[in-house]
Scaffold this motif. Structure first.
Motif, PDB file in Angstrom:
ATOM      1  N   GLY A 103     -11.368  -6.790   2.259  1.00 20.11           N
ATOM      2  CA  GLY A 103     -10.911  -6.183   1.024  1.00 20.11           C
ATOM      3  C   GLY A 103     -11.310  -4.733   0.842  1.00 20.11           C
TER       4      GLY A 103
ATOM      5  N   LYS B   9      -6.062  -1.826   8.599  1.00 20.20           N
ATOM      6  CA  LYS B   9      -7.173  -2.299   7.772  1.00 20.20           C
ATOM      7  C   LYS B   9      -6.820  -2.305   6.283  1.00 20.20           C
ATOM      8  CE  LYS B   9     -10.126  -2.586  11.232  1.00 20.20           C
ATOM      9  NZ  LYS B   9     -10.667  -3.893  11.695  1.00 20.20           N
ATOM     10  N   GLY B  10      -5.631  -1.800   5.944  1.00 28.16           N
ATOM     11  CA  GLY B  10      -5.234  -1.762   4.543  1.00 28.16           C
ATOM     12  C   GLY B  10      -6.017  -0.749   3.735  1.00 28.16           C
ATOM     13  N   LEU B  11      -6.352   0.395   4.356  1.00 25.30           N
ATOM     14  CA  LEU B  11      -7.182   1.395   3.682  1.00 25.30           C
ATOM     15  C   LEU B  11      -6.357   2.297   2.778  1.00 25.30           C
ATOM     16  CD1 LEU B  11      -9.441   2.583   6.681  1.00 25.30           C
ATOM     17  CD2 LEU B  11      -9.893   0.769   5.013  1.00 25.30           C
ATOM     18  N   GLN B  12      -7.035   2.852   1.816  1.00 22.02           N
ATOM     19  CA  GLN B  12      -6.453   3.908   0.983  1.00 22.02           C
ATOM     20  C   GLN B  12      -6.987   5.274   1.403  1.00 22.02           C
ATOM     21  OE1 GLN B  12      -7.661   2.394  -2.856  1.00 22.02           O
ATOM     22  NE2 GLN B  12      -5.635   1.512  -3.248  1.00 22.02           N
TER      23      GLN B  12
ATOM     24  N   PHE C 265      -2.288   6.518   2.311  1.00 24.90           N
ATOM     25  CA  PHE C 265      -3.724   6.767   2.434  1.00 24.90           C
ATOM     26  C   PHE C 265      -3.917   8.195   2.880  1.00 24.90           C
ATOM     27  CE2 PHE C 265      -4.230   7.108   6.960  1.00 24.90           C
ATOM     28  CZ  PHE C 265      -3.069   6.525   7.436  1.00 24.90           C
TER      29      PHE C 265
ATOM     30  N   LYS D   6     -11.263  -0.800   0.941  1.00 19.80           N
ATOM     31  CA  LYS D   6     -10.149   0.144   0.916  1.00 19.80           C
ATOM     32  C   LYS D   6     -10.559   1.528   1.427  1.00 19.80           C
ATOM     33  CE  LYS D   6      -7.127  -2.682  -0.749  1.00 19.80           C
ATOM     34  NZ  LYS D   6      -5.974  -3.116   0.085  1.00 19.80           N
TER      35      LYS D   6
ATOM     36  N   MET E  26       0.853  -1.199   0.000  1.00 21.19           N
ATOM     37  CA  MET E  26       0.000   0.000   0.000  1.00 21.19           C
ATOM     38  C   MET E  26       0.882   1.240   0.000  1.00 21.19           C
ATOM     39  SD  MET E  26      -2.973   1.097   2.705  1.00 21.19           S
ATOM     40  CE  MET E  26      -1.885   1.579   4.023  1.00 21.19           C
TER      41      MET E  26
END
Length: 216
Positions: free
Chosen positions: A60, A173-176, A4, A62, A1
């Protein structure tokens, strides 16, 4: 990633501005002060209700959001900040009430006994009333400025502590993108995308860690 963005303007929920006495009303006969009720014993502080578990986060996803006002209202940091502002507001209101009471007493004295005073005494009393009126107006302005300054200081401090937590939460959370629900105008979203409770628990637990540098 690669990174964000936290799209938000922090709206820390603190107490509103106090209402101070305005310019004094025309003099009128003084009323006897009502007796103050006896102080009641301090109430027992009930334990804070346990926060509900957040809904499952959609796998999943984002993009997510938080409610900044709710975070400020639920965290111990936000509650402590609000309590400090409330205490200062109450202090200034009490001081303002004392000044207004002293002014009203002099106004009543001038109205009731002014004709019996010597010219010099009456002139001095009128001068005191004018000074008390000006001092009262300045007190209102200074008190409001002091309260505003404390609110801004606490808001900046809260933001400084909260944003690293939000950044860490977004990375976990692997967010963008992480939105502020109020500022982004969210109308509907999957319940699991609301990370407000996660942020509250993380902030109260003091689990924020320095954010890692974004990967190239």
């Amino acid at each position: 990633m690669r990174g964000f963005a936290i799209t938000a303007s922090l709206a820390l929920v603190l107490s509103g501005a106090p209402t101070f006495a305005q310019a004094p009303a025309p003099p009128r006969p003084a009323q006897p002060a009502a007796p103050r009720p006896a102080a009641s014993p301090p109430a027992q502080t009930a334990p804070a209700p346990e926060l509900p578990p957040p809904p499952p986060f959609p796998q999943g996803a984002k993009i997510a959001f938080v409610n900044l006002q709710q975070i400020a209202g639920l965290t111990s940091e936000g509650k402590a900040a609000a309590a400090r502002v409330d205490a200062l507001i109450q202090k200034k209101q009490n001081e303002g009430a004392d000044k207004a009471k002293a002014l009203a007493a002099n106004q009543a004295k001038l109205q009731q006994s002014g004709a019996l005073l010597s010219d010099a005494a009456r002139a001095q009393l009128e001068k005191d009333i004018d000074k008390q009126t000006v001092d009262g107006q300045r007190f209102q302005q200074d008190a409001q400025a002091e309260i505003n300054e404390l609110q801004q200081e606490l808001q900046n401090d809260f933001q400084r502590k909260l944003f690293p937590i939000l950044q860490q939460l977004a990375q976990e959370k692997g967010l963008q993108i992480l939105f502020s629900a109020a500022d982004a105008g969210v109308v509907w979203a999957e319940a699991g995308l609301d990370l407000t409770i996660d942020a509250v628990k993380k902030m109260d637990a003091g689990t924020a860690k320095p954010a890692s540098a974004p990967k190239p």
